[in-house]
Motif scaffolding. Structure first.
Motif, mmCIF file in Angstrom:
data_model
loop_
_atom_site.group_PDB
_atom_site.id
_atom_site.type_symbol
_atom_site.label_atom_id
_atom_site.label_comp_id
_atom_site.label_asym_id
_atom_site.label_seq_id
_atom_site.Cartn_x
_atom_site.Cartn_y
_atom_site.Cartn_z
ATOM 1 N N THR A 41 0.845 -1.194 0.000
ATOM 2 C CA THR A 41 0.000 0.000 0.000
ATOM 3 C C THR A 41 0.881 1.245 0.000
ATOM 4 O O THR A 41 1.992 1.240 0.530
ATOM 5 C CB THR A 41 -0.933 0.029 1.226
ATOM 6 N N ILE A 42 0.354 2.295 -0.609
ATOM 7 C CA ILE A 42 1.091 3.555 -0.717
ATOM 8 C C ILE A 42 0.242 4.662 -0.112
ATOM 9 O O ILE A 42 -0.859 4.956 -0.610
ATOM 10 C CB ILE A 42 1.409 3.896 -2.189
ATOM 11 N N GLY A 43 0.707 5.259 0.965
ATOM 12 C CA GLY A 43 0.000 6.385 1.589
ATOM 13 C C GLY A 43 0.436 7.685 0.928
ATOM 14 O O GLY A 43 1.584 8.089 1.087
ATOM 15 N N VAL A 44 -0.460 8.290 0.180
ATOM 16 C CA VAL A 44 -0.051 9.431 -0.643
ATOM 17 C C VAL A 44 0.099 10.723 0.159
ATOM 18 O O VAL A 44 0.716 11.676 -0.320
ATOM 19 C CB VAL A 44 -1.059 9.656 -1.798
ATOM 20 N N ALA A 45 -0.476 10.775 1.356
ATOM 21 C CA ALA A 45 -0.324 11.981 2.182
ATOM 22 C C ALA A 45 0.487 11.653 3.430
ATOM 23 O O ALA A 45 1.583 12.149 3.630
ATOM 24 C CB ALA A 45 -1.694 12.543 2.555
ATOM 25 N N GLU A 46 -0.058 10.800 4.265
ATOM 26 C CA GLU A 46 0.613 10.370 5.489
ATOM 27 C C GLU A 46 0.676 8.846 5.505
ATOM 28 O O GLU A 46 -0.083 8.169 4.806
ATOM 29 C CB GLU A 46 -0.146 10.865 6.726
ATOM 30 N N ALA A 47 1.559 8.317 6.323
ATOM 31 C CA ALA A 47 1.658 6.854 6.430
ATOM 32 C C ALA A 47 0.397 6.286 7.065
ATOM 33 O O ALA A 47 -0.063 5.205 6.698
ATOM 34 C CB ALA A 47 2.891 6.461 7.247
ATOM 35 N N GLU A 48 -0.176 7.028 8.046
ATOM 36 C CA GLU A 48 -1.394 6.560 8.700
ATOM 37 C C GLU A 48 -2.601 7.228 8.068
ATOM 38 O O GLU A 48 -2.669 8.452 7.949
ATOM 39 C CB GLU A 48 -1.348 6.869 10.194
ATOM 40 N N ILE A 49 -3.546 6.393 7.666
ATOM 41 C CA ILE A 49 -4.745 6.856 6.962
ATOM 42 C C ILE A 49 -5.966 6.467 7.789
ATOM 43 O O ILE A 49 -6.005 5.378 8.383
ATOM 44 C CB ILE A 49 -4.843 6.188 5.571
ATOM 45 N N ARG A 50 -6.987 7.323 7.809
ATOM 46 C CA ARG A 50 -8.246 6.954 8.437
ATOM 47 C C ARG A 50 -9.278 6.723 7.335
ATOM 48 O O ARG A 50 -9.596 7.627 6.565
ATOM 49 C CB ARG A 50 -8.740 8.022 9.416
ATOM 50 N N ALA A 51 -9.771 5.483 7.272
ATOM 51 C CA ALA A 51 -10.753 5.129 6.256
ATOM 52 C C ALA A 51 -12.098 5.777 6.566
ATOM 53 O O ALA A 51 -12.318 6.304 7.663
ATOM 54 C CB ALA A 51 -10.899 3.610 6.178
ATOM 55 N N SER A 52 -13.018 5.704 5.611
ATOM 56 C CA SER A 52 -14.316 6.356 5.777
ATOM 57 C C SER A 52 -15.134 5.728 6.901
ATOM 58 O O SER A 52 -16.033 6.372 7.446
ATOM 59 C CB SER A 52 -15.107 6.299 4.467
ATOM 60 N N ASN A 53 -14.841 4.477 7.274
ATOM 61 C CA ASN A 53 -15.556 3.830 8.384
ATOM 62 C C ASN A 53 -14.880 4.071 9.726
ATOM 63 O O ASN A 53 -15.297 3.510 10.742
ATOM 64 C CB ASN A 53 -15.710 2.335 8.125
ATOM 65 N N GLY A 54 -13.824 4.873 9.741
ATOM 66 C CA GLY A 54 -13.137 5.215 10.986
ATOM 67 C C GLY A 54 -11.935 4.352 11.308
ATOM 68 O O GLY A 54 -11.158 4.686 12.210
#
Length: 316
Positions: A41-54
């Protein structure tokens, strides 16, 4: 070994990520190690991502960390795809897709590819509820409104959410043959190929305008009298226009003929009854204005790719 990279961004729909990922992961059970899919997986902004379900997701890489070639680059959908600002990383996406053997989108991930200019002149699919919005925003894309997934050269795209699984199964079949793809589908308890397209999930008609225009009056009359014999002449009379002028005006304002509107309205009404009642098919056909069950079946197959009985089995 085929390297599959999936882009992550805030408000991504997690099933768009994990659906295809599970297909490729399970396919590895049936493949020699040299033929495995390598997922990242590639995090385009930050390494930690919050999905739409939280749920929080931790990406394997940032865009500038990727050194090995990518065989398949996938962009998932979600609210962040069509409402987010991705301008900062679109140049990287353009270069990465150009360098990849193939690239694609799941569901509304097509909006991000469109923003990067990667849909221009290409056939593409997205969730049925967003296809018109995608076509308006990116008029040079050739949006397929009913396809579960579409392959156009290096680009492969899917309809809404779980259609990403269908698309991934198709990729596995392309890469390793149908027996492997069927084995994966069996593990996931999904059909290898669905009956029908996205139209079976979406209404054929948008809401009818309430204004008192000749066309709107004819539409409202048709919707209230679907069990009656409806013709261009009878609807033109309601609209107060000559049949010829009415047919031209109707097609110009609605982008369908009057009888296409009537047939679609009858199918939509029949779908509601199939979903909400146990009425016999003959009764439903009569209440919706079809002359027979056979006529209803023809319209269902033509518009949805399913018979009324198949539709009831899936949604009733």
């Amino acid at each position: 070994m085929k390297r599959v990279a999936i882009v992550l961004f805030d408000d991504v729909l997690s099933l768009d990520v994990f659906g295809p990922a599970e297909v490729f992961s399970i396919a590895n059970r049936y493949l020699a190690p040299a033929d495995h899919y390598q997922l990242c997986t590639i995090g385009v902004a930050e390494a930690e991502i919050r999905a739409s379900n939280g749920i929080r997701l931790l990406a394997d890489h940032k865009p500038d960390d990727i050194s090995e070639p990518i065989d398949l680059l996938l962009v998932p959908g979600g609210p962040g795809a069509y409402d987010g600002d991705h301008s900062a990383w679109l140049p990287w996406l353009q270069q990465a897709c150009d360098a990849a053997s193939s690239y694609g989108s799941v569901c509304t991930g097509a909006f991000i590819l469109g923003a990067a200019g990667l849909l221009d002149g290409c056939q593409t699919a997205t969730h049925w509820n967003y296809s018109e919005r995608l076509a308006r925003r990116f008029p040079r894309a050739r949006v397929e409104t009913d396809r579960i997934y579409v392959r156009d050269g290096k680009l492969i795209s899917s309809g809404g959410v779980t259609a990403g699984i269908d698309m991934a199964l198709a990729i596995v079949e392309e890469d390793h043959g149908k027996p492997v793809a069927v084995s994966v589908a069996k593990v996931l308890l999904v059909a290898m190929k669905r009956q029908g397209g996205q139209a079976q999930f979406s209404p054929l008609l948008a809401d009818v305008a309430r204004e008192d225009s000749p066309v709107a009056r004819a539409q409202q009359y048709a919707l209230g009298n679907l069990e009656q014999e409806l013709s261009v002449d009878s609807l033109a009379s309601v609209a107060g226009l000559s049949p010829r002028h009415f047919a031209r005006t109707f097609s110009s304002e609605t982008r369908m003929t009057p009888m296409d509107f009537v047939h679609s309205a009858r199918v939509d009404r029949a779908r509601q009854l199939l979903e909400s009642s146990d009425l016999p098919l003959k009764t439903i056909a009569y209440r919706c204005g079809f002359r027979s069950v056979r006529c209803m079946r023809i319209q269902f197959c033509e518009r949805l790719g399913l018979t009324p009985a198949q539709y009831r089995h899936q949604f009733g």
